[in-house]
Design an enzyme around this catalytic site. Structure first.
Site, PDB file in Angstrom:
ATOM      1  CG  ASP A   1      -0.295  -0.538   2.477  1.00  0.00           C
ATOM      2  OD1 ASP A   1       0.934  -0.369   2.626  1.00  0.00           O
ATOM      3  OD2 ASP A   1      -0.984  -1.128   3.321  1.00  0.00           O
ATOM      4  CG  ASP A  28      -9.012  -2.836  12.647  1.00  0.00           C
ATOM      5  OD1 ASP A  28      -7.990  -3.382  12.166  1.00  0.00           O
ATOM      6  OD2 ASP A  28      -9.514  -1.804  12.161  1.00  0.00           O
ATOM      7  CG  HIS A  65      -6.396  -3.299   9.224  1.00  0.00           C
ATOM      8  ND1 HIS A  65      -6.438  -2.609  10.414  1.00  0.00           N
ATOM      9  CD2 HIS A  65      -5.207  -2.952   8.644  1.00  0.00           C
ATOM     10  CE1 HIS A  65      -5.339  -1.887  10.551  1.00  0.00           C
ATOM     11  NE2 HIS A  65      -4.570  -2.089   9.502  1.00  0.00           N
ATOM     12  CD  GLU A  82      -8.899   0.559   7.713  1.00  0.00           C
ATOM     13  OE1 GLU A  82      -8.793  -0.254   8.643  1.00  0.00           O
ATOM     14  OE2 GLU A  82      -8.255   1.622   7.683  1.00  0.00           O
TER      15      GLU A  82
END
Length: 266
Positions: free
Chosen positions: A71, A140, A142, A147
């Protein structure tokens, strides 16, 4: 899906680096290019250092390795200290013999961001796909910037970052959330799962809840890295702190199963 529980972060990093070295050398013995997917962030730093050490010791060469990063932020310059271009040069690429033309990182300043994402997918296909994708896991659940709620069929695309991710990343931007880019370009879940092998590193107590969901819970878009359960060659390498929330039975099962892969490096 394999789960390797190592004593500490150093052991996690060493095992992961040695596995990557073995796969690179195996490909080079067959005169093949090795295509490696790479993450940024604090999690892979130990692995990168062990890979650099191995290169310095002439145990591995990266001349025939092609890399694709996961990314990049949208809208910050490549030489910005918090850009992922800068991160990879500083922490890995500038210390090994990789060829510049073999480095692929998304351009967050491209004139046409959608075209940039589509071209990235095509470039991956043109080199025969990714042999091994290395990644981390967010608190979380991801992976990359996929996400919670991201589609398992997602490919490289533009992604709006959640507030949790912005807050977490603000530590790299003077703890100022307003300085953190709100969007990024990221490979998709399917992009990652299309790799021949996937290794996920998880360390620290902050990853324990997510790791428990990924290992013992069902496959859920709420925890995107749980998609690794669908991969035929998925590996999670973690430290003891990261497994605080899995059950004793699960812990003992994987410890016994992978006892020959236990490494203790202080």
């Amino acid at each position: 899906m394999r789960l390797l529980i190592q004593p500490n972060y150093n052991s996690v990093s060493y095992w992961t680096a040695e596995y990557i070295i073995k796969e690179i050398n195996k490909a080079q013995q067959k005169d093949k290019k090795f295509v490696l997917g790479l993450p940024t962030g604090s999690t892979p730093l130990g692995t990168y250092q062990y890979l650099i050490n191995a290169y310095n010791d002439k145990r591995v060469s990266f001349k025939d390795v092609i890399t694709f990063n996961m990314d990049e932020y949208v809208g910050i310059a490549e030489d910005h200290p918090e850009s992922y271009h800068f991160f990879m040069r500083k922490n890995f690429f500038d210390h090994i013999d990789i060829q510049q033309e073999n480095i692929n990182i998304l351009n967050g300043n491209a004139e046409d961001l959608e075209k940039e994402c589509n071209d990235y997918e095509e470039k991956i296909k043109s080199v025969g796909g990714i042999d091994l994708f290395l990644g981390g896991i967010g608190p979380d659940g991801h992976i990359a910037f996929n996400e919670p709620g991201s589609s398992f069929t997602s490919k490289t695309r533009i992604k709006t970052l959640t507030e949790d991710t912005i807050v977490a990343n603000s530590r790299f931007f003077d703890n100022d959330m307003t300085k953190v880019p709100k969007t990024a370009l990221t490979v998709g879940v399917e992009t990652i799962l299309s790799a021949k092998e996937v290794i996920i590193i998880a360390n620290g107590h902050s990853k324990a809840r997510a790791l428990a969901k990924v290992i013992e819970g069902g496959i859920s878009q709420r925890w995107t890295v749980s998609a690794l359960q669908l991969h035929p060659k998925g590996i999670i390498v973690c430290d003891e702190q990261a497994v605080y929330e899995i059950t004793v039975g699960t812990y003992r099962y994987f410890k016994q199963l992978e006892k020959d892969n236990l490494i203790n490096i202080d």
